[in-house]
Write an enzyme that holds these catalytic residues in place. Structure first.
Site, PDB file in Angstrom:
ATOM      1  N   ARG A 180     -25.431 -47.996  21.349  1.00  0.00           N
ATOM      2  CA  ARG A 180     -24.384 -48.905  21.238  1.00  0.00           C
ATOM      3  C   ARG A 180     -24.132 -49.215  19.519  1.00  0.00           C
ATOM      4  O   ARG A 180     -23.689 -50.330  19.186  1.00  0.00           O
ATOM      5  CB  ARG A 180     -24.427 -50.308  21.876  1.00  0.00           C
ATOM      6  CG  ARG A 180     -24.408 -50.177  23.346  1.00  0.00           C
ATOM      7  CD  ARG A 180     -23.031 -49.549  23.788  1.00  0.00           C
ATOM      8  NE  ARG A 180     -23.044 -49.130  25.466  1.00  0.00           N
ATOM      9  CZ  ARG A 180     -23.597 -47.808  25.681  1.00  0.00           C
ATOM     10  NH1 ARG A 180     -23.736 -46.968  24.791  1.00  0.00           N
ATOM     11  NH2 ARG A 180     -23.790 -47.837  26.967  1.00  0.00           N
ATOM     12  N   SER A 228     -20.285 -56.345  28.148  1.00  0.00           N
ATOM     13  CA  SER A 228     -21.726 -56.358  28.084  1.00  0.00           C
ATOM     14  C   SER A 228     -22.047 -57.468  27.015  1.00  0.00           C
ATOM     15  O   SER A 228     -21.778 -56.732  25.797  1.00  0.00           O
ATOM     16  CB  SER A 228     -22.759 -55.229  28.103  1.00  0.00           C
ATOM     17  OG  SER A 228     -22.568 -54.717  29.389  1.00  0.00           O
ATOM     18  N   GLU A 298     -25.202 -57.208  21.768  1.00  0.00           N
ATOM     19  CA  GLU A 298     -24.474 -55.934  21.891  1.00  0.00           C
ATOM     20  C   GLU A 298     -22.739 -56.233  21.133  1.00  0.00           C
ATOM     21  O   GLU A 298     -22.519 -55.406  20.523  1.00  0.00           O
ATOM     22  CB  GLU A 298     -24.066 -55.320  23.509  1.00  0.00           C
ATOM     23  CG  GLU A 298     -23.204 -53.920  23.516  1.00  0.00           C
ATOM     24  CD  GLU A 298     -22.978 -53.325  24.559  1.00  0.00           C
ATOM     25  OE1 GLU A 298     -23.982 -53.259  25.336  1.00  0.00           O
ATOM     26  OE2 GLU A 298     -21.948 -52.815  24.815  1.00  0.00           O
TER      27      GLU A 298
HETATM   28  C1  LIG Z   1     -14.208 -55.248  30.647  1.00  0.00           C
HETATM   29  C2  LIG Z   1     -14.988 -54.513  29.690  1.00  0.00           C
HETATM   30  C3  LIG Z   1     -15.705 -53.512  29.968  1.00  0.00           C
HETATM   31  C4  LIG Z   1     -16.484 -52.941  28.939  1.00  0.00           C
HETATM   32  N1  LIG Z   1     -17.150 -51.826  29.266  1.00  0.00           N
HETATM   33  C5  LIG Z   1     -18.045 -51.105  28.508  1.00  0.00           C
HETATM   34  C6  LIG Z   1     -18.602 -49.982  28.743  1.00  0.00           C
HETATM   35  O1  LIG Z   1     -18.730 -49.482  29.942  1.00  0.00           O
HETATM   36  N2  LIG Z   1     -19.490 -49.398  27.704  1.00  0.00           N
HETATM   37  C7  LIG Z   1     -19.446 -49.861  26.455  1.00  0.00           C
HETATM   38  O2  LIG Z   1     -20.060 -49.133  25.608  1.00  0.00           O
HETATM   39  N3  LIG Z   1     -18.494 -50.779  26.127  1.00  0.00           N
HETATM   40  C8  LIG Z   1     -17.998 -51.459  26.954  1.00  0.00           C
HETATM   41  N4  LIG Z   1     -17.241 -52.438  26.640  1.00  0.00           N
HETATM   42  C9  LIG Z   1     -17.026 -53.107  25.159  1.00  0.00           C
HETATM   43  C10 LIG Z   1     -15.737 -52.455  24.256  1.00  0.00           C
HETATM   44  O3  LIG Z   1     -14.830 -52.191  25.224  1.00  0.00           O
HETATM   45  C11 LIG Z   1     -16.500 -50.974  23.618  1.00  0.00           C
HETATM   46  O4  LIG Z   1     -17.523 -51.365  22.652  1.00  0.00           O
HETATM   47  C12 LIG Z   1     -15.305 -50.642  22.610  1.00  0.00           C
HETATM   48  O5  LIG Z   1     -15.445 -49.004  22.454  1.00  0.00           O
HETATM   49  C13 LIG Z   1     -14.871 -51.412  21.587  1.00  0.00           C
HETATM   50  O6  LIG Z   1     -13.708 -51.137  21.029  1.00  0.00           O
HETATM   51  P1  LIG Z   1     -12.766 -51.785  20.195  1.00  0.00           P
HETATM   52  O7  LIG Z   1     -11.653 -51.228  19.659  1.00  0.00           O
HETATM   53  O8  LIG Z   1     -12.269 -52.916  21.145  1.00  0.00           O
HETATM   54  O9  LIG Z   1     -13.664 -52.577  19.178  1.00  0.00           O
HETATM   55  P2  LIG Z   1     -13.543 -54.087  18.483  1.00  0.00           P
HETATM   56  O10 LIG Z   1     -14.251 -54.762  19.604  1.00  0.00           O
HETATM   57  O11 LIG Z   1     -12.155 -54.399  17.951  1.00  0.00           O
HETATM   58  O12 LIG Z   1     -14.764 -53.902  17.388  1.00  0.00           O
HETATM   59  C14 LIG Z   1     -16.063 -53.395  17.599  1.00  0.00           C
HETATM   60  C15 LIG Z   1     -16.636 -53.233  16.149  1.00  0.00           C
HETATM   61  O13 LIG Z   1     -16.131 -51.947  15.982  1.00  0.00           O
HETATM   62  C16 LIG Z   1     -15.589 -52.000  14.462  1.00  0.00           C
HETATM   63  N5  LIG Z   1     -14.593 -51.018  14.403  1.00  0.00           N
HETATM   64  C17 LIG Z   1     -13.461 -51.122  15.013  1.00  0.00           C
HETATM   65  N6  LIG Z   1     -12.458 -50.200  14.589  1.00  0.00           N
HETATM   66  C18 LIG Z   1     -13.298 -49.653  13.570  1.00  0.00           C
HETATM   67  C19 LIG Z   1     -12.839 -48.380  12.648  1.00  0.00           C
HETATM   68  N7  LIG Z   1     -11.751 -47.881  12.772  1.00  0.00           N
HETATM   69  N8  LIG Z   1     -13.560 -48.306  11.698  1.00  0.00           N
HETATM   70  C20 LIG Z   1     -14.864 -48.861  11.546  1.00  0.00           C
HETATM   71  N9  LIG Z   1     -15.415 -49.763  12.303  1.00  0.00           N
HETATM   72  C21 LIG Z   1     -14.371 -50.299  13.255  1.00  0.00           C
HETATM   73  C22 LIG Z   1     -15.207 -53.324  14.415  1.00  0.00           C
HETATM   74  O14 LIG Z   1     -15.002 -53.926  12.899  1.00  0.00           O
HETATM   75  C23 LIG Z   1     -16.194 -54.136  15.291  1.00  0.00           C
HETATM   76  O15 LIG Z   1     -17.429 -54.568  14.426  1.00  0.00           O
HETATM   77  C24 LIG Z   1     -16.288 -53.330  27.750  1.00  0.00           C
HETATM   78  C25 LIG Z   1     -15.647 -54.323  27.352  1.00  0.00           C
HETATM   79  C26 LIG Z   1     -14.967 -54.961  28.202  1.00  0.00           C
HETATM   80  C27 LIG Z   1     -14.038 -56.183  27.972  1.00  0.00           C
END
Ligand SMILES: Cc1cc2nc3c(=O)[nH]c(=O)nc-3n(C[C@H](O)[C@H](O)[C@H](O)COP(=O)(O)OP(=O)(O)OC[C@H]3O[C@@H](n4cnc5c(N)ncnc54)[C@H](O)[C@@H]3O)c2cc1C
Length: 306
Positions: A180, A228, A298
């Site tokens: 992660r 998570s 996480e």
């Molecule tokens: C219902 C639910 C289920 C989920 N299930 C899973 C799962 O099964 N597995 C899992 O791994 N995660 C899961 N997640 C967590 C999440 O969806 C993932 O980690 C997802 O990939 C985060 O992407 P985001 O665009 O929302 O990032 P954000 O939450 O917006 O950002 C997360 C981090 O990434 C950085 N970031 C974002 N975009 C960039 C970029 N272009 N360049 C550099 N840094 C960047 C941000 O600065 C921040 O530090 C879940 C979340 C929810 C709400």
């Protein structure tokens, strides 16, 4: 507050700029204070200009994906929140070789769209992302994964923008993916990725409908959450540890440790980051007291205290 500097920047970019933005509207958990500003760069040149400006003017910036793995504190974010969701949305097959295909995907593409695009072209390899509500950039930054597969497994190269606004292409072998997490210098922006998928007959392809029922069964998808909260300690499930500590259902203000899944905190309507963070502290200290295991976050916790 670098407000004047941000105003100056607004004369140099065409992309949308918002001021005093309530971040609770941009996070899956629906918590987070106000951001001074939010910019949607119109293209890569503009993104470079913004990063370079922030460096010279000492304006802090934060890259926000779809906000699905974030707890943004109630004091919000100073400086600029950069969103790539409007102009970094290209996705295309750039090469087909044998039974593989290489895709070019920009950071603002949602995982949902990546899945649908691949599925409709008979390509497999991204099924594990089904039901993960993130953007490609966020998923790479988090090395998101499920069912034993992670973003690193499909990544060939990344285009990165360094904090000095220089573009760099990095092969997977030069990237340090972890559980992660992708280790990158602070302030690096993931701009796009080249990913490798497999061609499949549609009959063997795992469709969205087939790949997510377990989520509905296990996760509280009817309420806002950030997924998570803690990483699974080696060989253990963070959710089970929280459950064994008797914490499921515990409330702090309007935040609650999900009754369905011990590693999810849900917003029952009007929760604050302070509520969420206090539950996280309780989860960590109770699990530590009972098992000696330290739960590691996480979710990314960012922003200012109120
Ligand atoms: C219902 C639910 C289920 C989920 N299930 C899973 C799962 O099964 N597995 C899992 O791994 N995660 C899961 N997640 C967590 C999440 O969806 C993932 O980690 C997802 O990939 C985060 O992407 P985001 O665009 O929302 O990032 P954000 O939450 O917006 O950002 C997360 C981090 O990434 C950085 N970031 C974002 N975009 C960039 C970029 N272009 N360049 C550099 N840094 C960047 C941000 O600065 C921040 O530090 C879940 C979340 C929810 C709400």
């Amino acid at each position: 507050m670098p407000y004047d500097a941000i105003k100056e920047l607004s004369t140099m970019v065409k992309g949308k700029i918002l001021y005093q933005v309530p971040l609770s509207r941009y996070t899956a958990l629906h918590v987070g204070g106000i951001a001074d500003s939010m910019i949607y760069p119109a293209n890569l040149t503009e993104l470079q200009k913004i990063i370079s400006f922030c460096r010279t003017e000492k304006v802090p910036y934060f890259i926000l994906g779809r906000g699905s793995n974030l707890v943004i504190r109630d004091g919000g974010i100073r400086g600029i929140v950069i969103k790539l969701s409007q102009s970094f949305k290209k996705i295309k097959i750039v090469k087909e070789f044998g039974n593989h295909a290489r895709l070019f995907v920009e950071a603002g593409v949602s995982l949902r769209r990546l899945f649908t695009y691949s599925e409709s072209r008979g390509l497999s390899g991204v099924e594990f992302t089904s039901g993960i509500p993130g953007s490609l950039g966020g998923a790479l930054a988090m090395n998101a994964g499920a069912q034993g597969r992670e973003m690193k497994d499909i990544t060939e190269t990344l285009t990165l923008l360094t904090p000095r606004a220089a573009l760099r292409e990095k092969k997977r072998s030069a990237l340090h993916f972890d559980y992660r997490r992708l280790h990158l210098p602070k302030g690096t922006v993931i701009v796009n990725a080249s990913i490798r998928l497999k061609k499949h007959s549609t009959s063997t392809l795992l469709t969205r409908e087939k790949s997510t029922p377990w989520r509905r069964q296990m996760q509280p998808l009817n309420l806002p959450s950030a997924g998570s909260v803690f990483k699974n300690p080696p060989g253990k499930s963070a959710g089970q540890l929280v459950e064994q500590a008797g914490l499921k259902g515990l409330l702090a203000g309007k935040a609650q440790i999900s009754e369905k899944h011990g590693n999810f905190i849900v917003n029952r309507g009007g929760a604050t980051a302070r509520d969420v963070l206090s539950l996280m502290k309780i989860m960590q200290s109770r699990v530590y007291q009972e098992t000696g295991i330290r739960l590691e976050k996480e979710v990314h916790v960012v922003g200012e205290n109120e």
